[in-house]
Enzyme design. Sequence first.
Site, short mmCIF file in Angstrom:
data_model
loop_
_atom_site.label_atom_id
_atom_site.label_comp_id
_atom_site.label_asym_id
_atom_site.label_seq_id
_atom_site.Cartn_x
_atom_site.Cartn_y
_atom_site.Cartn_z
N HIS A 1 0.81 -1.22 0.00
CA HIS A 1 0.00 0.00 0.00
C HIS A 1 0.84 1.27 0.00
O HIS A 1 0.37 2.32 -0.44
CB HIS A 1 -0.97 -0.02 1.19
N ASP A 2 2.07 1.20 0.49
CA ASP A 2 2.92 2.39 0.41
C ASP A 2 3.67 2.45 -0.92
O ASP A 2 3.56 3.41 -1.66
CB ASP A 2 3.91 2.43 1.59
N ASP B 1 7.55 6.03 0.16
CA ASP B 1 7.92 7.25 0.88
C ASP B 1 7.20 7.36 2.22
O ASP B 1 7.16 8.43 2.83
CB ASP B 1 7.60 8.48 0.02
N PRO C 1 -5.26 -1.60 -7.21
CA PRO C 1 -6.46 -2.19 -7.81
C PRO C 1 -7.51 -2.47 -6.74
O PRO C 1 -7.19 -2.69 -5.57
CB PRO C 1 -5.94 -3.50 -8.40
N HIS D 1 -1.79 -13.13 0.11
CA HIS D 1 -3.14 -13.46 0.59
C HIS D 1 -3.22 -14.88 1.12
O HIS D 1 -4.29 -15.45 1.24
CB HIS D 1 -4.18 -13.21 -0.52
N ASP E 1 -6.74 -17.90 4.26
CA ASP E 1 -6.35 -19.29 4.02
C ASP E 1 -6.73 -20.08 5.26
O ASP E 1 -6.06 -20.00 6.28
CB ASP E 1 -4.84 -19.35 3.75
C1 HEM Z 1 -4.53 -6.75 -6.96
C2 HEM Z 1 -3.91 -6.49 -5.86
C3 HEM Z 1 -4.52 -6.58 -4.49
C4 HEM Z 1 -5.80 -6.36 -4.06
C5 HEM Z 1 -7.01 -5.96 -4.91
C6 HEM Z 1 -5.82 -6.59 -2.64
C7 HEM Z 1 -6.94 -6.47 -1.83
C8 HEM Z 1 -7.01 -6.84 -0.51
C9 HEM Z 1 -8.20 -6.81 0.29
C10 HEM Z 1 -9.58 -6.35 -0.16
C11 HEM Z 1 -7.88 -7.31 1.52
C12 HEM Z 1 -8.81 -7.50 2.72
C13 HEM Z 1 -8.72 -6.33 3.69
C14 HEM Z 1 -9.69 -6.49 4.83
O1 HEM Z 1 -10.88 -6.75 4.58
O2 HEM Z 1 -9.28 -6.32 6.00
C15 HEM Z 1 -6.47 -7.64 1.51
C16 HEM Z 1 -5.77 -8.15 2.57
C17 HEM Z 1 -4.40 -8.34 2.57
N1 HEM Z 1 -3.54 -8.05 1.55
FE1 HEM Z 1 -4.06 -7.54 -0.34
N2 HEM Z 1 -4.56 -6.93 -2.22
C18 HEM Z 1 -3.74 -6.94 -3.31
C19 HEM Z 1 -2.40 -7.20 -3.32
C20 HEM Z 1 -1.63 -7.43 -2.19
C21 HEM Z 1 -0.18 -7.46 -2.18
C22 HEM Z 1 0.70 -7.25 -3.39
C23 HEM Z 1 0.18 -7.69 -0.88
C24 HEM Z 1 1.55 -7.80 -0.28
C25 HEM Z 1 2.64 -8.10 -0.96
C26 HEM Z 1 -1.05 -7.82 -0.10
C27 HEM Z 1 -1.11 -8.14 1.23
C28 HEM Z 1 -2.27 -8.33 1.95
C29 HEM Z 1 -2.30 -8.87 3.31
C30 HEM Z 1 -1.11 -9.36 4.13
C31 HEM Z 1 -3.65 -8.87 3.70
C32 HEM Z 1 -4.20 -9.32 5.07
C33 HEM Z 1 -4.17 -8.14 6.01
C34 HEM Z 1 -4.65 -8.38 7.42
O3 HEM Z 1 -5.16 -9.45 7.75
O4 HEM Z 1 -4.51 -7.43 8.22
N3 HEM Z 1 -2.12 -7.64 -0.93
N4 HEM Z 1 -5.96 -7.33 0.27
#
Ligand code: HEM
Length: 328
Positions: A69-70, A77, A165, A195, A245
């Site tokens: 996100h950063d 930054d 995205p 994820h 998962d």
């Molecule tokens: C197309 C790209 C991506 C989309 C649309 C996306 C979207 C999301 C969404 C909607 C959530 C759920 C948030 C919630 O309801 O609390 C999530 C969780 C998460 N995402 Fe992504 N994400 C993307 C790529 C990534 C990437 C590249 C990373 C790290 C390299 C990442 C790491 C995480 C992690 C670790 C969580 C779990 C966070 C938690 O449990 O606090 N995501 N993401």
Amino acid sequence: MGAKVLFFFAFLSISAVSAFAENEKDPGLAMDFYKDTCPQAEDIIREQVKLLYKRHKNTAFSWLRNIFHDCAVQSCDSSLLLDSTRRILSEKETDRSFGLRNFRYIETIKEAVERECPGVVSCADILVLSARDGIVSLGGPYIPLKTGRRDGRRSRADVVEEYLPDHNETISVVLDRFAAMGINTPGVVALLGAHSVGRTHCVKLVHRLYPEVDPALNPDHVPHMLHKCPDQIPDPKAVQYVRNDRGTPMVLDNNYYRNILDNKGLLIVDHQLAYDKRTKPYVKKMAKSQDYFFKEFARAITILSENNPLTGSKGEIRKQCNVANKLH
Ligand code: HEM
Ligand SMILES: *[C@@H]1O[C@H](CO)[C@@H](O)[C@H](O)[C@H]1NC(C)=O
């Protein structure tokens, strides 16, 4: 007198600082950038990440999500960490940031570093190194990363949606956005393996459950999702979510790929990744080989962590990660 005028003065003052330091060479990013100025920096950060992980396992999820996100929003930054001001909305408060957590513990790490080396180590580097060490806590690979990033002075909330995205974005858009940072298709497939840990709130899932269940979802997974998300419009006060998962929720492993091939991907993007003909071959390869997943993941995290950083005399070293220093 509005934000524009303020930005103009901010701009003037930034250019003045850069002009002042013009004949000092910008060293850019380097391995162990702080070896002379704060040799213990990386050890302190690693120690803090470990201590925090012991107390709150989910901090490691946050560090991993933060680097995306950063860094993916124009620059690594640490603009993500800034709080809203009276005039400017923070990135944290935008819709894409939904569910981000544990920001106060970034301050815990920053304070530990400041006690040893005040005003030397940037929040941008702390953000990146905490992700690196968080990945290790979660059982992922150790990734050597450069340091020397400096902190941005303003929020990029206004452009967040152009870079991150949405949960239901098409694979074409996802691939384009990562390609713009130099991350290729296997790199994208590997990054989404993040994820494999953490959670997704029901607000991001209910459209796949109501009014009808998305037929693409594995019917064996649906009762669990309905149990966790019982309402079409989730109660905003109840924290309702599904683990990304179910098998190994705390471990960064290649189980994610087996899940999405088994139609257990929670987000539309996760599901599509296993079906798009450009990404599917890599999904299958990563489902088979954890080594291949880790290799690609490490490569992609490295590129992500070096996306357009502020270096040399650009930006600043924030005193506190949630507020920019006062302009002088
Ligand atoms: C197309 C790209 C991506 C989309 C649309 C996306 C979207 C999301 C969404 C909607 C959530 C759920 C948030 C919630 O309801 O609390 C999530 C969780 C998460 N995402 Fe992504 N994400 C993307 C790529 C990534 C990437 C590249 C990373 C790290 C390299 C990442 C790491 C995480 C992690 C670790 C969580 C779990 C966070 C938690 O449990 O606090 N995501 N993401
Ligand atoms: C994606 O989901 C959001 C709600 O989170 C919705 O507003 C938007 O229309 C959806 N986009 C597509 C392409 O389905």
